[in-house]
Design a protein around this motif. Sequence first.
Motif, PDB file in Angstrom:
ATOM      1  N   ILE A  48       0.855  -1.006  -0.096  1.00 51.43           N
ATOM      2  CA  ILE A  48      -0.597  -0.068   0.676  1.00 51.43           C
ATOM      3  C   ILE A  48       1.066   0.933  -0.108  1.00 51.43           C
ATOM      4  CG2 ILE A  48       0.293   0.121   2.578  1.00 51.43           C
ATOM      5  CD1 ILE A  48      -3.616   0.686  -0.155  1.00 51.43           C
ATOM      6  N   GLY A  49       2.029   1.146   0.452  1.00 49.57           N
ATOM      7  CA  GLY A  49       2.844   1.755   0.319  1.00 49.57           C
ATOM      8  C   GLY A  49       3.133   2.561  -0.987  1.00 49.57           C
ATOM      9  N   TYR A  50       3.020   2.044  -1.755  1.00 53.36           N
ATOM     10  CA  TYR A  50       3.717   2.668  -3.366  1.00 53.36           C
ATOM     11  C   TYR A  50       2.863   3.428  -3.695  1.00 53.36           C
ATOM     12  CZ  TYR A  50       3.642   1.982  -8.459  1.00 53.36           C
ATOM     13  OH  TYR A  50       3.456   2.681  -9.580  1.00 53.36           O
ATOM     14  N   TYR A  51       1.262   3.202  -3.447  1.00 50.01           N
ATOM     15  CA  TYR A  51       0.912   4.587  -3.736  1.00 50.01           C
ATOM     16  C   TYR A  51       1.101   5.455  -3.079  1.00 50.01           C
ATOM     17  CZ  TYR A  51      -1.850   0.372  -5.731  1.00 50.01           C
ATOM     18  OH  TYR A  51      -2.624  -0.001  -6.509  1.00 50.01           O
ATOM     19  N   VAL A  52       1.561   5.836  -1.766  1.00 50.60           N
ATOM     20  CA  VAL A  52       1.783   6.767  -1.309  1.00 50.60           C
ATOM     21  C   VAL A  52       2.558   7.474  -1.714  1.00 50.60           C
ATOM     22  CG1 VAL A  52       2.535   7.857   0.866  1.00 50.60           C
ATOM     23  CG2 VAL A  52       1.269   6.122   1.136  1.00 50.60           C
ATOM     24  N   VAL A  53       3.801   6.766  -2.530  1.00 45.25           N
ATOM     25  CA  VAL A  53       4.626   7.351  -2.931  1.00 45.25           C
ATOM     26  C   VAL A  53       5.061   7.761  -4.338  1.00 45.25           C
ATOM     27  CG1 VAL A  53       7.675   6.725  -3.663  1.00 45.25           C
ATOM     28  CG2 VAL A  53       6.456   5.809  -1.932  1.00 45.25           C
ATOM     29  N   ALA A  54       3.915   6.918  -4.845  1.00 45.88           N
ATOM     30  CA  ALA A  54       3.542   7.307  -5.999  1.00 45.88           C
ATOM     31  C   ALA A  54       2.495   9.161  -6.323  1.00 45.88           C
ATOM     32  CB  ALA A  54       2.601   6.429  -7.035  1.00 45.88           C
ATOM     33  N   LEU A  55       1.880   8.771  -4.905  1.00 47.30           N
ATOM     34  CA  LEU A  55       0.999  10.253  -5.477  1.00 47.30           C
ATOM     35  C   LEU A  55       2.018  11.232  -4.444  1.00 47.30           C
ATOM     36  CD1 LEU A  55      -1.509  10.854  -5.752  1.00 47.30           C
ATOM     37  CD2 LEU A  55      -2.467  10.346  -2.986  1.00 47.30           C
ATOM     38  N   ILE A  56       2.893  11.084  -4.297  1.00 44.57           N
ATOM     39  CA  ILE A  56       3.539  12.576  -3.680  1.00 44.57           C
ATOM     40  C   ILE A  56       4.917  12.717  -4.548  1.00 44.57           C
ATOM     41  CG2 ILE A  56       5.875  13.395  -2.371  1.00 44.57           C
ATOM     42  CD1 ILE A  56       4.752  10.991  -0.072  1.00 44.57           C
ATOM     43  N   LEU A  57       4.847  12.032  -5.487  1.00 41.41           N
ATOM     44  CA  LEU A  57       5.909  11.844  -6.876  1.00 41.41           C
ATOM     45  C   LEU A  57       5.498  12.529  -7.804  1.00 41.41           C
ATOM     46  CD1 LEU A  57       8.140  10.878  -8.489  1.00 41.41           C
ATOM     47  CD2 LEU A  57       7.280   8.960  -9.114  1.00 41.41           C
ATOM     48  N   ILE A  58       3.981  12.151  -8.358  1.00 46.25           N
ATOM     49  CA  ILE A  58       3.035  12.899  -9.459  1.00 46.25           C
ATOM     50  C   ILE A  58       2.961  13.667  -8.959  1.00 46.25           C
ATOM     51  CG2 ILE A  58       0.481  13.020 -10.161  1.00 46.25           C
ATOM     52  CD1 ILE A  58       1.019   9.873  -9.955  1.00 46.25           C
ATOM     53  N   THR A  59       2.278  14.840  -7.502  1.00 48.10           N
ATOM     54  CA  THR A  59       1.603  15.926  -7.424  1.00 48.10           C
ATOM     55  C   THR A  59       2.982  16.497  -6.674  1.00 48.10           C
ATOM     56  OG1 THR A  59       1.642  14.741  -4.869  1.00 48.10           O
ATOM     57  CG2 THR A  59      -0.285  15.408  -6.180  1.00 48.10           C
ATOM     58  N   GLY A  60       4.221  16.268  -6.835  1.00 47.96           N
ATOM     59  CA  GLY A  60       5.902  16.853  -7.036  1.00 47.96           C
ATOM     60  C   GLY A  60       5.863  17.375  -7.743  1.00 47.96           C
ATOM     61  N   MET A  61       5.856  16.189  -8.553  1.00 47.30           N
ATOM     62  CA  MET A  61       6.667  17.106 -10.380  1.00 47.30           C
ATOM     63  C   MET A  61       5.574  17.380 -11.067  1.00 47.30           C
ATOM     64  SD  MET A  61       9.620  15.610 -11.139  1.00 47.30           S
ATOM     65  CE  MET A  61       9.877  16.163 -12.358  1.00 47.30           C
ATOM     66  N   VAL A  62       4.251  17.534 -10.955  1.00 49.13           N
ATOM     67  CA  VAL A  62       3.634  18.644 -11.313  1.00 49.13           C
ATOM     68  C   VAL A  62       3.839  20.138 -10.942  1.00 49.13           C
ATOM     69  CG1 VAL A  62       1.256  18.932 -11.819  1.00 49.13           C
ATOM     70  CG2 VAL A  62       1.732  16.655 -11.869  1.00 49.13           C
ATOM     71  N   ASN A  63       4.125  20.331  -9.974  1.00 50.38           N
ATOM     72  CA  ASN A  63       4.136  21.692  -9.013  1.00 50.38           C
ATOM     73  C   ASN A  63       5.228  21.901  -9.620  1.00 50.38           C
ATOM     74  OD1 ASN A  63       1.050  21.797  -8.040  1.00 50.38           O
ATOM     75  ND2 ASN A  63       2.163  20.200  -6.227  1.00 50.38           N
ATOM     76  N   SER A  64       6.428  20.805  -9.798  1.00 46.12           N
ATOM     77  CA  SER A  64       7.720  21.295 -10.010  1.00 46.12           C
ATOM     78  C   SER A  64       7.788  21.638 -12.212  1.00 46.12           C
ATOM     79  CB  SER A  64       8.727  20.182 -10.206  1.00 46.12           C
ATOM     80  OG  SER A  64       8.939  19.767  -8.680  1.00 46.12           O
ATOM     81  N   VAL A  65       6.800  21.361 -12.126  1.00 46.96           N
ATOM     82  CA  VAL A  65       7.344  21.774 -13.846  1.00 46.96           C
ATOM     83  C   VAL A  65       6.921  23.252 -13.483  1.00 46.96           C
ATOM     84  CG1 VAL A  65       6.105  21.437 -16.585  1.00 46.96           C
ATOM     85  CG2 VAL A  65       6.738  19.780 -15.351  1.00 46.96           C
TER      86      VAL A  65
END
Length: 327
Positions: free
Chosen positions: A157-174
């Motif tokens: 289940i931790g995969y989804y937490v990491v993936a969600l942080i990665l997605i939102t983090g990169m979207v805001n970085s761009v």
Amino acid sequence: MKTEMLIEFLVVLACTFGLTVLFSHFVIPVLKSKKMGQKILEIGPRWHKSKEGTPTMGGICFIAAILLTVGGALLIGQKEIKSVLAVLALAFGNGLIGLVDDRAKLMKKQNEGLLAWQKYLLQLIVGGLYLFLLHVLNLSDTTLSLPFTDISLELGIGYYVVALILITGMVNSVNLTDGIDGLASTVSLVVGGFFALAAFAAEMRALSLLSAALIGGVIGFLVYNFHPARVFMGDTGSLFLGGFLTGCAFALGEPLIILLCGLVFVIEAASVILQVSVFKLSGRKKRLFKMAPIHHHFEQCGWNEYKIVAVFGMASLLCCALAWLGI
């Protein structure tokens, strides 16, 4: 297989480029007539005030071009439709958030639209729905591959937490990178080129199609967005690009690779975090950079926009070369 991929790649790239240029040609005057001009923050670089009033929300041009071209390719015979649609869903969902944010800015007549928590909440929802879609379509599992190694971590289940942080983090970085003419477009172009090479190396037709559409769209947009910009992509465009590039990393099966090929985006976001942290920890007395994100720091150091875009673009090439070694 690779010959067919190459033909499709070139056709999709050319079509997306042409449609983006065509749409921009007609949309920019409409944006001007509707007075949809960019507002410049008072705390921003003073020389950016001359850009105030430049039409924004131009991202809708390459978004429309990408959706039409990819949609046409899927109708003609693209087999890996699920993977393509998943990436488009993530990109489009974030683009809609950007559209709402841009509209709020225009209605308020200032460069502040949605509140930070409102935007992030919406991004979490879009990211969560995307991960759910991947699960339903059997496009992912809960293992995470580590670049430069053959190690895959089973996170459960931790995969989804990491993936969600990665997605939102990169979207805001761009989104943060989109601060000077042509910067976000140029860096996205380079990263898109990386995914194109990766697609051909692994013979992944879906990723090839997506990268072709991305490259064609941003090149077409650069015709109008390169300094001095005649239109800005707005949050509509930058959040779409953030979702699109991150989705490509998931489609490649190497989500963490976006942190390497998109390292310039990461540095831009990190510069803001460090700037705010130092400022607050010092009792609002010290700053790490002259201005953040870091591209504004270089502006304050006397670099012109052409130089910043060129240097950041070259840095992205080096980051993509590093990422290539990591896959």
